[in-house]
Scaffold this motif. Structure first.
Motif, PDB file in Angstrom:
ATOM      1  N   TYR A   1     -16.305  -0.611  -9.224  1.00  0.00           N
ATOM      2  CA  TYR A   1     -14.920  -0.562  -9.697  1.00  0.00           C
ATOM      3  C   TYR A   1     -14.883  -0.433 -11.220  1.00  0.00           C
TER       4      TYR A   1
ATOM      5  N   GLU B   1       0.835  -1.203   0.000  1.00  0.00           N
ATOM      6  CA  GLU B   1       0.000   0.000   0.000  1.00  0.00           C
ATOM      7  C   GLU B   1       0.869   1.251   0.000  1.00  0.00           C
TER       8      GLU B   1
ATOM      9  N   SER C   1      -5.911  -1.089  -4.473  1.00  0.00           N
ATOM     10  CA  SER C   1      -5.675  -1.293  -3.044  1.00  0.00           C
ATOM     11  C   SER C   1      -6.897  -1.906  -2.366  1.00  0.00           C
ATOM     12  N   ARG C   2      -8.090  -1.421  -2.735  1.00  0.00           N
ATOM     13  CA  ARG C   2      -9.313  -1.919  -2.097  1.00  0.00           C
ATOM     14  C   ARG C   2      -9.711  -3.284  -2.647  1.00  0.00           C
ATOM     15  N   LEU C   3      -9.588  -3.433  -3.978  1.00  0.00           N
ATOM     16  CA  LEU C   3     -10.101  -4.653  -4.593  1.00  0.00           C
ATOM     17  C   LEU C   3      -9.263  -5.873  -4.233  1.00  0.00           C
TER      18      LEU C   3
ATOM     19  N   GLU D   1      -8.218   2.002  -6.664  1.00  0.00           N
ATOM     20  CA  GLU D   1      -9.137   0.867  -6.575  1.00  0.00           C
ATOM     21  C   GLU D   1      -8.399  -0.442  -6.313  1.00  0.00           C
TER      22      GLU D   1
ATOM     23  N   SER E   1      -8.095  -6.572  -1.422  1.00  0.00           N
ATOM     24  CA  SER E   1      -8.568  -7.071  -0.128  1.00  0.00           C
ATOM     25  C   SER E   1      -9.880  -7.838  -0.259  1.00  0.00           C
ATOM     26  N   LEU E   2     -10.616  -7.604  -1.360  1.00  0.00           N
ATOM     27  CA  LEU E   2     -11.878  -8.309  -1.573  1.00  0.00           C
ATOM     28  C   LEU E   2     -11.692  -9.628  -2.318  1.00  0.00           C
TER      29      LEU E   2
ATOM     30  N   THR F   1      -9.766  -2.214 -13.557  1.00  0.00           N
ATOM     31  CA  THR F   1      -9.350  -2.789 -12.282  1.00  0.00           C
ATOM     32  C   THR F   1      -9.864  -4.215 -12.124  1.00  0.00           C
TER      33      THR F   1
END
Length: 422
Positions: free
Chosen positions: A337, A288, A312-314, A310, A316-317, A341
């Motif tokens: 998103y 990150e 960074s967030r995706l 995006e 984690s999903l 991405t």
């Protein structure tokens, strides 16, 4: 070797013959130079960028060429004696032959007109310092010999990368990045003096003297290479990557992601622009902090900046995306998103998850409910939160197959309205 221009496409030969004839009318001489000559020798496909060296006045020649060839001048820099023309699908760069002096490392040079031999000697690598004079007769290019005073053809045959002078990387450190790309693409090895210059330039921190914009331009060119992973692998071996993107290193996982993208068995590549997707695949393993450092250092275009945020967030999903999810549940996770991405996640994911994401991108993401907001208002739904909620739920019902056409959609809406009133 005397007939290299015969390998050019006939329409390009015609354009260059016209250009040569026009140049002669204003006492200028045109030379085909740089990468096109190199690639002609290697019998590689010629791209759309054509470099012409001009012994003469570029500011006088450029508008004449644009008018006669039906092209457009897209850029001109009189101080450097350069102009760029768009003719059909080719981009023709005109540059007055010159000598140059760099008052400080990594700054733009001071230039003066000079003969072609001097111009070739101030270039980066010997394999880019070859030229073919363009001479026309009766609308056709005449076969002319290769002009190679610096033995670039010998280096090319030996797959050798050779800088032309000992101040080359001090003057322009971007040549390190250009050299990596060339070496990776053409399987070249730096000769000992060049390898030593690269090591010295990195030790002296010359790349840090460049503006972020100049490095970013070179990075964008890497994205369009046939094999960006090979460029990163070589940059790692040359210890270059830490100077431009801390945290970026070649790995087998990176190579596998890019190989999946190149093979594109699921047919996803055409759904998003190539450059942001390749960038995401290259940077997927960055921490990150390193992703944030990239965003802060470079003035990225909006699609790239959005992708890094995006990503960074995706990432984690990714563990939440399983084959047990319904289409609407998957859409709830991914709909906000960008397609680029999500495509990155597809190429980085395991086989089962990748197949699910591919189906989402191809089939479910583009799916639209049979009814629009206007249709719902015509059915008596007032604008406001209820309308928005019904549209979202109607999309979910369509994705999951509960709603299949306009009739079932209207029935579903009336059922929802009745339930809300009860």
């Amino acid at each position: 070797m005397d007939h290299l221009t015969n390998r050019l496409e006939p329409p390009l030969q015609h354009i260059l013959a016209c250009a040569a004839a026009l140049a002669a009318t204003v006492d200028a001489t045109l030379w085909l130079v740089g990468g096109v000559v190199r690639d002609l020798l290697l019998e590689l496909p010629i791209g759309r960028d054509i470099d012409l060296a001009v012994e003469g006045d570029v500011t006088r020649l450029a508008p004449l060429l644009a008018t006669t060839l039906g092209g457009t001048i897209t850029a001109r820099h009189p101080a450097f004696g350069t102009a760029t023309l768009a003719v059909d699908h080719w981009i023709i760069d005109l540059a007055q032959t010159r000598t140059e002096y760099y008052p400080q490392p990594a700054v733009l040079p001071v230039v003066q007109p000079a003969p072609l031999t001097t111009d070739l000697a101030r270039r980066d690598f010997s394999i880019n310092a070859m030229a073919i004079r363009l001479v026309a007769d009766d609308g056709r290019l005449l076969p002319m010999p290769l002009f190679d005073p610096l033995n670039g053809a010998v280096d090319l045959a030996a797959r050798r990368l050779r800088l032309l002078h000992d101040r080359s990387l001090r003057d322009d450190p971007t040549r390190i990045l250009r050299g990596v790309r060339l070496a990776a693409r053409l399987n070249l090895t730096p000769e000992p003096a060049t390898a030593a210059q690269i090591e010295t330039a990195l030790t002296n921190g010359y790349l840090a003297l460049l503006t972020p914009e100049r490095i970013q331009t070179e990075l964008c060119l890497t994205l369009s290479e046939p094999d960006p992973a090979a460029v990163v692998a070589l940059a790692d071996r040359w210890q270059v990557t830490s100077h431009i993107i801390p945290g970026l290193h070649w790995s087998s996982a990176l190579a596998e992601r890019l190989a999946r993208y190149r093979h594109d068995e699921a047919g996803i590549a055409g759904l998003a622009p190539a450059e942001p997707v390749i960038a995401g695949l290259l940077l997927y393993d960055l921490s990150e902090d390193d992703l944030q450092a990239v965003r802060q250092r470079y003035h990225l275009p909006t699609p790239f900046r959005r992708l890094l945020i995006e990503l960074s967030r995706l990432r984690s999903l990714a563990q939440s995306i399983t084959t047990t999810l319904s289409p609407s549940q998957l859409d709830a996770l991914l709909h906000s998103y960008s397609t680029a991405t999500i495509a990155v996640l597809h190429y980085a994911a395991t086989t089962s998850t990748a197949s699910l994401i591919a189906r989402y991108l191809r089939e479910w993401r583009p799916l639209r409910p049979p009814l629009t907001g206007d249709d719902l208002q015509a059915m008596g739904v007032a604008p406001g939160p209820q309308l928005g909620r019904l549209l979202r739920d109607l999309r979910a019902a369509t994705l999951d197959g509960t709603v299949t056409d306009r009739v079932t959609a209207e029935r579903w809406v009336y059922q929802q309205l009745a339930a809300a009133r009860s």
